[in-house]
Design a protein around this motif. Structure first.
Motif, PDB file in Angstrom:
ATOM      1  N   THR A 208      84.113  80.409  11.366  1.00 20.07           N
ATOM      2  CA  THR A 208      84.425  81.241  10.187  1.00 20.07           C
ATOM      3  C   THR A 208      83.353  82.322   9.989  1.00 20.07           C
ATOM      4  O   THR A 208      83.258  82.916   8.921  1.00 20.07           O
ATOM      5  CB  THR A 208      84.500  80.367   8.922  1.00 20.07           C
ATOM      6  OG1 THR A 208      83.248  79.685   8.721  1.00 20.07           O
ATOM      7  CG2 THR A 208      85.614  79.339   9.022  1.00 20.07           C
ATOM      8  N   GLY A 210      83.054  85.277  11.367  1.00 15.02           N
ATOM      9  CA  GLY A 210      83.505  86.672  11.425  1.00 15.02           C
ATOM     10  C   GLY A 210      84.919  86.819  10.882  1.00 15.02           C
ATOM     11  O   GLY A 210      85.379  86.006  10.082  1.00 15.02           O
ATOM     12  N   THR A 211      85.609  87.845  11.365  1.00 14.02           N
ATOM     13  CA  THR A 211      86.980  88.107  10.940  1.00 14.02           C
ATOM     14  C   THR A 211      87.950  87.392  11.862  1.00 14.02           C
ATOM     15  O   THR A 211      87.847  87.497  13.098  1.00 14.02           O
ATOM     16  CB  THR A 211      87.269  89.623  10.978  1.00 14.02           C
ATOM     17  OG1 THR A 211      86.314  90.299  10.153  1.00 14.02           O
ATOM     18  CG2 THR A 211      88.672  89.923  10.485  1.00 14.02           C
ATOM     19  N   GLN A 212      88.883  86.681  11.288  1.00 11.42           N
ATOM     20  CA  GLN A 212      89.877  85.972  12.090  1.00 11.42           C
ATOM     21  C   GLN A 212      90.775  86.992  12.808  1.00 11.42           C
ATOM     22  O   GLN A 212      91.222  87.980  12.216  1.00 11.42           O
ATOM     23  CB  GLN A 212      90.742  85.072  11.204  1.00 11.42           C
ATOM     24  CG  GLN A 212      89.990  83.929  10.531  1.00 11.42           C
ATOM     25  CD  GLN A 212      89.589  82.830  11.489  1.00 11.42           C
ATOM     26  OE1 GLN A 212      90.288  82.559  12.459  1.00 11.42           O
ATOM     27  NE2 GLN A 212      88.447  82.209  11.230  1.00 11.42           N
ATOM     28  N   VAL A 213      91.010  86.751  14.124  1.00 10.57           N
ATOM     29  CA  VAL A 213      91.888  87.624  14.912  1.00 10.57           C
ATOM     30  C   VAL A 213      92.899  86.753  15.649  1.00 10.57           C
ATOM     31  O   VAL A 213      92.637  85.588  15.952  1.00 10.57           O
ATOM     32  CB  VAL A 213      91.078  88.481  15.916  1.00 10.57           C
ATOM     33  CG1 VAL A 213      90.161  89.451  15.176  1.00 10.57           C
ATOM     34  CG2 VAL A 213      90.279  87.605  16.861  1.00 10.57           C
ATOM     35  N   ASP A 222      84.696  88.229  21.525  1.00  4.45           N
ATOM     36  CA  ASP A 222      85.232  87.437  20.411  1.00  4.45           C
ATOM     37  C   ASP A 222      84.855  85.961  20.613  1.00  4.45           C
ATOM     38  O   ASP A 222      84.767  85.459  21.739  1.00  4.45           O
ATOM     39  CB  ASP A 222      86.756  87.572  20.330  1.00  4.45           C
ATOM     40  CG  ASP A 222      87.194  88.934  19.801  1.00  4.45           C
ATOM     41  OD1 ASP A 222      86.346  89.665  19.258  1.00  4.45           O
ATOM     42  OD2 ASP A 222      88.391  89.256  19.956  1.00  4.45           O
ATOM     43  N   VAL A 268      87.459  84.479  16.158  1.00  3.69           N
ATOM     44  CA  VAL A 268      86.850  85.334  15.139  1.00  3.69           C
ATOM     45  C   VAL A 268      86.108  86.458  15.844  1.00  3.69           C
ATOM     46  O   VAL A 268      85.601  86.299  16.964  1.00  3.69           O
ATOM     47  CB  VAL A 268      85.884  84.544  14.226  1.00  3.69           C
ATOM     48  CG1 VAL A 268      86.632  83.554  13.356  1.00  3.69           C
ATOM     49  CG2 VAL A 268      84.813  83.811  15.036  1.00  3.69           C
ATOM     50  N   ARG A 269      86.044  87.577  15.186  1.00  6.65           N
ATOM     51  CA  ARG A 269      85.360  88.752  15.724  1.00  6.65           C
ATOM     52  C   ARG A 269      84.138  89.027  14.885  1.00  6.65           C
ATOM     53  O   ARG A 269      84.243  89.272  13.684  1.00  6.65           O
ATOM     54  CB  ARG A 269      86.295  89.954  15.772  1.00  6.65           C
ATOM     55  CG  ARG A 269      85.732  91.202  16.453  1.00  6.65           C
ATOM     56  CD  ARG A 269      86.839  92.178  16.719  1.00  6.65           C
ATOM     57  NE  ARG A 269      87.799  91.604  17.649  1.00  6.65           N
ATOM     58  CZ  ARG A 269      89.082  92.011  17.757  1.00  6.65           C
ATOM     59  NH1 ARG A 269      89.534  92.979  16.944  1.00  6.65           N
ATOM     60  NH2 ARG A 269      89.895  91.461  18.612  1.00  6.65           N
ATOM     61  N   VAL A 270      82.970  89.058  15.535  1.00  2.00           N
ATOM     62  CA  VAL A 270      81.724  89.307  14.850  1.00  2.00           C
ATOM     63  C   VAL A 270      81.228  90.734  15.130  1.00  2.00           C
ATOM     64  O   VAL A 270      80.666  91.385  14.253  1.00  2.00           O
ATOM     65  CB  VAL A 270      80.649  88.287  15.292  1.00  2.00           C
ATOM     66  CG1 VAL A 270      79.313  88.569  14.624  1.00  2.00           C
ATOM     67  CG2 VAL A 270      81.104  86.868  14.978  1.00  2.00           C
TER      68      VAL A 270
END
Length: 271
Positions: A208, A210-213, A222, A268-270
């Motif tokens: 959790t 970063g942004t969920q992709v 990623d 997730v993308r950081v």
């Protein structure tokens, strides 16, 4: 004068009564003495010869020593019995501990097996998404490819990808963060540290971070996770071309594999 006056009488002179009595007494005394002597001799001849042994006298000191020896013997016997009871109790405790350990290992193995089965079932439900991520797809009318294609990473993402690929072949050790060995979250944390990004230490928090992709929109760098977001049990790094790098387990170590090898649950993308 009588004609018999010169003829001596043939009768013996009469002895006096006292003389007779005296002689009789002497004779009786002699006979009595002989009789007593004979009886005594007979008694001595008939009496058996015996040997008398003198036994030692049990003195007060000897009695005390005997009593003390008896006490020591009794105490030694009690000590031996107590030691035997302790040894028996220790053996019983060791046997029980061994049985408990075997039972704990059995339960742990069963729990691990169930967790692995649950993870596989969850991964199977995402087979369609992972297949799409492996093959890539083109956007309609534009001809542009998705991020799961073999596009080359740049910048920080390229540094992360380069780092994790350089660790392939190293050992998996639970709790390790490098440089000679890693666990899954230790590898991801170390990779992002190279580009100045501080990630949480454990998989659950990294899932959790970063942004969920979507798995159909992945880019190199990623973070992939297995399990639920916030409760993930494994993480890796997507390196492009439908491939990922992860510290899988103690048998395989750090490997690079296609997504189909072990389809992830999410990403997730950081960067």
């Amino acid at each position: 004068m009588s004609h018999t006056a010169h003829i001596r009488s043939h009768r013996k002179p009469r002895r006096s009564a006292s003389t007779i009595a005296m002689r009789t007494g002497v004779a009786g005394g002699v006979l009595s003495t002989l009789a007593v002597a004979g009886a005594s001799g007979a008694a001595h001849a008939a009496e058996p010869v015996t040997q008398t042994l003198e036994l030692p006298t049990l003195t007060a000191d000897l009695a005390a020593q005997v009593a003390q020896s008896a006490d020591v013997t009794q105490q030694a016997a009690a000590s031996y019995q107590l030691q035997a009871e302790r040894d028996a109790a220790a053996a019983k405790a060791a046997k029980q501990a061994k049985a408990d350990l075997a039972e704990a290992k059995k339960k742990a193995a069963e729990a691990k097996k169930k967790a692995e089965e649950a993870a596989r079932k969850e991964a199977a439900e995402r087979t369609t998404l992972s297949a799409s991520a492996d093959t890539g797809s083109s956007s309609t009318g534009t001809g542009s490819s998705t991020s799961t294609s073999t596009s080359t990473a740049t910048g920080s993402a390229a540094a992360v990808v380069s780092f994790v690929q350089a660790q392939v072949g190293k050992a998996y050790v639970s709790g390790a963060t490098g440089p000679s060995a890693y666990d899954c979250s230790g590898l991801v944390q170390a990779a992002f540290k190279q580009v100045g990004i501080s990630l949480p230490r454990v998989s659950q928090a990294q899932s959790t971070a970063g942004t969920q992709v979507g798995l159909d929109n992945l880019q190199p760098g990623d973070i992939l996770y297995w399990g639920g977001a916030g409760s993930a049990y494994h993480v890796g790094v997507y390196v492009g071309g439908g491939m990922f790098v992860g510290a899988q387990n103690s048998s395989t170590g750090v490997v690079e594999r296609p997504l189909s090898y072990d389809p992830p649950s999410g990403a997730v993308r950081v960067l």
